[in-house]
Design a protein around this motif. Structure first.
Motif, short mmCIF file in Angstrom:
data_model
loop_
_atom_site.label_atom_id
_atom_site.label_comp_id
_atom_site.label_asym_id
_atom_site.label_seq_id
_atom_site.Cartn_x
_atom_site.Cartn_y
_atom_site.Cartn_z
N ALA A 15 0.83 -1.21 0.00
CA ALA A 15 0.00 0.00 0.00
C ALA A 15 0.87 1.26 0.00
O ALA A 15 0.59 2.20 -0.76
CB ALA A 15 -0.94 -0.01 1.20
N LEU A 76 -6.31 1.78 -0.30
CA LEU A 76 -5.67 0.59 0.26
C LEU A 76 -5.22 0.86 1.69
O LEU A 76 -5.35 0.00 2.57
CB LEU A 76 -4.45 0.16 -0.58
CG LEU A 76 -4.70 -0.56 -1.89
CD1 LEU A 76 -3.35 -0.86 -2.56
CD2 LEU A 76 -5.50 -1.84 -1.70
N ARG A 79 -7.91 0.49 3.87
CA ARG A 79 -8.50 -0.84 3.72
C ARG A 79 -9.94 -0.75 3.22
O ARG A 79 -10.81 -1.52 3.60
CB ARG A 79 -8.43 -1.63 5.03
CG ARG A 79 -7.01 -1.99 5.42
CD ARG A 79 -6.94 -2.78 6.70
NE ARG A 79 -7.84 -3.91 6.67
CZ ARG A 79 -8.36 -4.47 7.77
NH1 ARG A 79 -8.07 -3.99 8.97
NH2 ARG A 79 -9.17 -5.51 7.67
N ALA A 83 -11.08 0.64 -3.21
CA ALA A 83 -9.75 0.65 -3.81
C ALA A 83 -9.77 -0.05 -5.16
O ALA A 83 -9.20 0.44 -6.14
CB ALA A 83 -8.72 0.00 -2.87
N SER A 132 -5.84 -5.62 -5.32
CA SER A 132 -6.98 -5.08 -4.58
C SER A 132 -8.19 -6.02 -4.67
O SER A 132 -8.91 -6.18 -3.69
CB SER A 132 -7.34 -3.67 -5.07
OG SER A 132 -7.73 -3.68 -6.42
#
Length: 142
Positions: A15, A76, A79, A83, A132
């Motif tokens: 990330a 990312l 979270r 994404a 992702s």
């Protein structure tokens, strides 16, 4: 009960590297569209002249490409499930700009370094989309 997936340590490395990589893409875009003389002096004059001929709609897709990539990378870090969508938008922008430039007879000839960089951009954009999507399926993105 909510299923909380364990986040692998390497996830954060991916990330952060994605933010740096896509941040550079946004910097390149901003320096180019604002016509930063110092930045553009590193490019051949023919290439800078060609950039001046790009239609506004193509510059918009370029913005989608780099902006979508940075948004995806930042998502990312949060979270966030969006994404994957942001990386999809980025890939759309990359596809439109790449195909348009590859098919433009007026575009300056690409060096082997240009081709390698373009290949790396495509490879990383696809890898981030796949990454992702896998993290989404694994429950890491919520």
């Amino acid at each position: 009960m909510v299923n909380k997936a364990r986040v692998p340590a390497w996830y954060w490395t991916v990330a952060v590297v994605a933010v740096i990589w896509n941040g550079f893409g946004c910097l390149d875009y901003l320096m180019t569209v604002t016509r930063n003389a110092g930045y553009l002096s590193a490019f051949p004059r023919e290439y800078v002249a060609y950039l001046d001929t790009l239609p506004l709609w193509l510059v918009g897709f370029w913005a989608l490409g780099v902006g979508g990539g940075l948004a995806g990378a930042l998502l990312l870090l949060r979270r966030a499930r969006l994404a994957a969508s942001a990386f999809g938008v980025s890939l759309l922008g990359l596809a439109v700009t790449s195909v348009t430039q590859w098919s433009d007879a007026e575009a300056p000839a690409s060096s082997s370094a240009d081709v390698a960089i373009s290949g790396a951009i495509w490879l990383i954009a696809l890898a981030l989309l796949v990454f992702s999507l896998r993290m989404l399926r694994a429950g890491v993105l919520r």
